[in-house]
Write a protein that holds these residues in place. Sequence first.
Motif, PDB file in Angstrom:
ATOM      1  N   GLY A  39     180.861  66.126 110.424  1.00  0.00           N
ATOM      2  CA  GLY A  39     180.530  66.299 111.824  1.00  0.00           C
ATOM      3  C   GLY A  39     180.521  64.997 112.610  1.00  0.00           C
ATOM      4  O   GLY A  39     181.094  63.987 112.182  1.00  0.00           O
ATOM      5  N   VAL A  40     179.813  65.020 113.760  1.00  0.00           N
ATOM      6  CA  VAL A  40     179.856  63.910 114.714  1.00  0.00           C
ATOM      7  C   VAL A  40     178.443  63.575 115.180  1.00  0.00           C
ATOM      8  O   VAL A  40     177.495  64.335 114.974  1.00  0.00           O
ATOM      9  N   LEU A  41     178.301  62.438 115.865  1.00  0.00           N
ATOM     10  CA  LEU A  41     177.026  62.063 116.465  1.00  0.00           C
ATOM     11  C   LEU A  41     176.787  62.915 117.717  1.00  0.00           C
ATOM     12  O   LEU A  41     177.695  63.072 118.544  1.00  0.00           O
ATOM     13  N   THR A  42     175.547  63.422 117.872  1.00  0.00           N
ATOM     14  CA  THR A  42     175.276  64.333 118.984  1.00  0.00           C
ATOM     15  C   THR A  42     174.058  63.950 119.822  1.00  0.00           C
ATOM     16  O   THR A  42     173.893  64.470 120.929  1.00  0.00           O
ATOM     17  N   SER A  43     173.160  63.094 119.343  1.00  0.00           N
ATOM     18  CA  SER A  43     171.997  62.671 120.126  1.00  0.00           C
ATOM     19  C   SER A  43     171.487  61.351 119.578  1.00  0.00           C
ATOM     20  O   SER A  43     171.910  60.902 118.501  1.00  0.00           O
ATOM     21  N   PHE A  44     170.552  60.707 120.324  1.00  0.00           N
ATOM     22  CA  PHE A  44     170.063  59.396 119.886  1.00  0.00           C
ATOM     23  C   PHE A  44     168.623  59.171 120.326  1.00  0.00           C
ATOM     24  O   PHE A  44     168.072  59.906 121.163  1.00  0.00           O
ATOM     25  N   GLN A  45     168.043  58.114 119.769  1.00  0.00           N
ATOM     26  CA  GLN A  45     166.670  57.708 120.031  1.00  0.00           C
ATOM     27  C   GLN A  45     166.612  56.197 119.853  1.00  0.00           C
ATOM     28  O   GLN A  45     167.192  55.665 118.894  1.00  0.00           O
ATOM     29  N   ILE A  46     165.946  55.465 120.764  1.00  0.00           N
ATOM     30  CA  ILE A  46     165.863  54.006 120.616  1.00  0.00           C
ATOM     31  C   ILE A  46     164.426  53.544 120.459  1.00  0.00           C
ATOM     32  O   ILE A  46     163.492  54.121 121.023  1.00  0.00           O
ATOM     33  N   SER A  47     164.268  52.490 119.678  1.00  0.00           N
ATOM     34  CA  SER A  47     162.990  51.816 119.495  1.00  0.00           C
ATOM     35  C   SER A  47     162.979  50.592 120.406  1.00  0.00           C
ATOM     36  O   SER A  47     163.862  49.729 120.304  1.00  0.00           O
ATOM     37  N   VAL A  48     161.991  50.512 121.297  1.00  0.00           N
ATOM     38  CA  VAL A  48     161.958  49.484 122.336  1.00  0.00           C
ATOM     39  C   VAL A  48     160.600  48.784 122.342  1.00  0.00           C
ATOM     40  O   VAL A  48     159.550  49.439 122.321  1.00  0.00           O
ATOM     41  N   GLU A  49     160.640  47.446 122.371  1.00  0.00           N
ATOM     42  CA  GLU A  49     159.418  46.673 122.580  1.00  0.00           C
ATOM     43  C   GLU A  49     159.198  46.534 124.084  1.00  0.00           C
ATOM     44  O   GLU A  49     160.093  46.080 124.797  1.00  0.00           O
ATOM     45  N   PRO A  50     158.027  46.910 124.600  1.00  0.00           N
ATOM     46  CA  PRO A  50     157.797  46.790 126.047  1.00  0.00           C
ATOM     47  C   PRO A  50     157.749  45.335 126.495  1.00  0.00           C
ATOM     48  O   PRO A  50     157.587  44.413 125.677  1.00  0.00           O
ATOM     49  N   HIS A  51     157.885  45.122 127.778  1.00  0.00           N
ATOM     50  CA  HIS A  51     157.844  43.791 128.375  1.00  0.00           C
ATOM     51  C   HIS A  51     156.594  43.035 127.925  1.00  0.00           C
ATOM     52  O   HIS A  51     155.482  43.561 127.971  1.00  0.00           O
ATOM     53  N   GLN A  52     156.775  41.793 127.490  1.00  0.00           N
ATOM     54  CA  GLN A  52     155.703  40.990 126.897  1.00  0.00           C
ATOM     55  C   GLN A  52     155.005  40.066 127.887  1.00  0.00           C
ATOM     56  O   GLN A  52     154.208  39.216 127.492  1.00  0.00           O
ATOM     57  N   GLY A  53     155.290  40.214 129.164  1.00  0.00           N
ATOM     58  CA  GLY A  53     154.621  39.385 130.164  1.00  0.00           C
ATOM     59  C   GLY A  53     155.372  38.092 130.435  1.00  0.00           C
ATOM     60  O   GLY A  53     156.365  37.759 129.777  1.00  0.00           O
ATOM     61  N   LEU A  54     154.845  37.319 131.377  1.00  0.00           N
ATOM     62  CA  LEU A  54     155.539  36.129 131.878  1.00  0.00           C
ATOM     63  C   LEU A  54     155.851  35.119 130.785  1.00  0.00           C
ATOM     64  O   LEU A  54     156.919  34.512 130.773  1.00  0.00           O
ATOM     65  N   PHE A  55     154.941  34.923 129.829  1.00  0.00           N
ATOM     66  CA  PHE A  55     155.140  33.887 128.809  1.00  0.00           C
ATOM     67  C   PHE A  55     155.416  34.483 127.424  1.00  0.00           C
ATOM     68  O   PHE A  55     155.396  33.757 126.432  1.00  0.00           O
ATOM     69  N   GLY A  56     155.651  35.788 127.357  1.00  0.00           N
ATOM     70  CA  GLY A  56     155.942  36.416 126.075  1.00  0.00           C
ATOM     71  C   GLY A  56     157.417  36.357 125.719  1.00  0.00           C
ATOM     72  O   GLY A  56     158.261  35.929 126.519  1.00  0.00           O
TER      73      GLY A  56
END
Length: 215
Positions: free
Chosen positions: A125-142
């Motif tokens: 078969g084929v790829l049909t959907s996806f999901q991503i792992s994301v780190e949120p914004h770490q602030g001005l000095f992150g």
Amino acid sequence: ICRTQRYIFCHILVVSCPCATTESLWFANDRAGVAFNSREYKSLLTVSNGERFGTWTWPEMCPESFFAVGFSVRVESNQYGSDDTALNGIRLVCAKDGNRNFLYTIESHTGYFGDWSQPQYCPSGVLTSFQISVEPHQGLFGDDTAVNNIRFRCSSNPTLEGPGMGWGEYGHWSEECPDGGICGIETKMEEYQYGLDDSTLNDVRFHCCASQQVR
């Protein structure tokens, strides 16, 4: 003896080699680029947890009647105190009618850091959907890394996960391609920051094309 034949059309390199494995073909492929961007698609798969930096770049599409059957990711490993970027790129492997002896790759814009992983493939078969792992914004000095990893679901049901980094959390799954499968990719990239904090890949969306014979 397996003989590799190369056919070049408008800077596209594809490989026909019936006796090769999909793993060996991977190293001979080049991406299709924007040559097939006129292909009609039915819908866009998106998720809501992408990050804020960068801009949407260009789409790249599998050739007509080809669908994504596997993928690879470009990952920068832990930099231990230096600037981390985690996932820098996603490359799709496109095949036609389940024939994996003749492949194209597409990837849109990618970051500049890290190495490409070995490809992973749907068993059928084929790829049909996806999901991503994301780190949120770490602030001005992150230290922002944004997208850390990705999972795909195959039409034959298995889930594939990239060998990304672990600083993010997975959000919700995208919708599923209703008929057919994933046939294109477009990335949201933060360009190189010249010594400042790089986050590179911030979001991704995939095109769905229709077909009656991909499952």
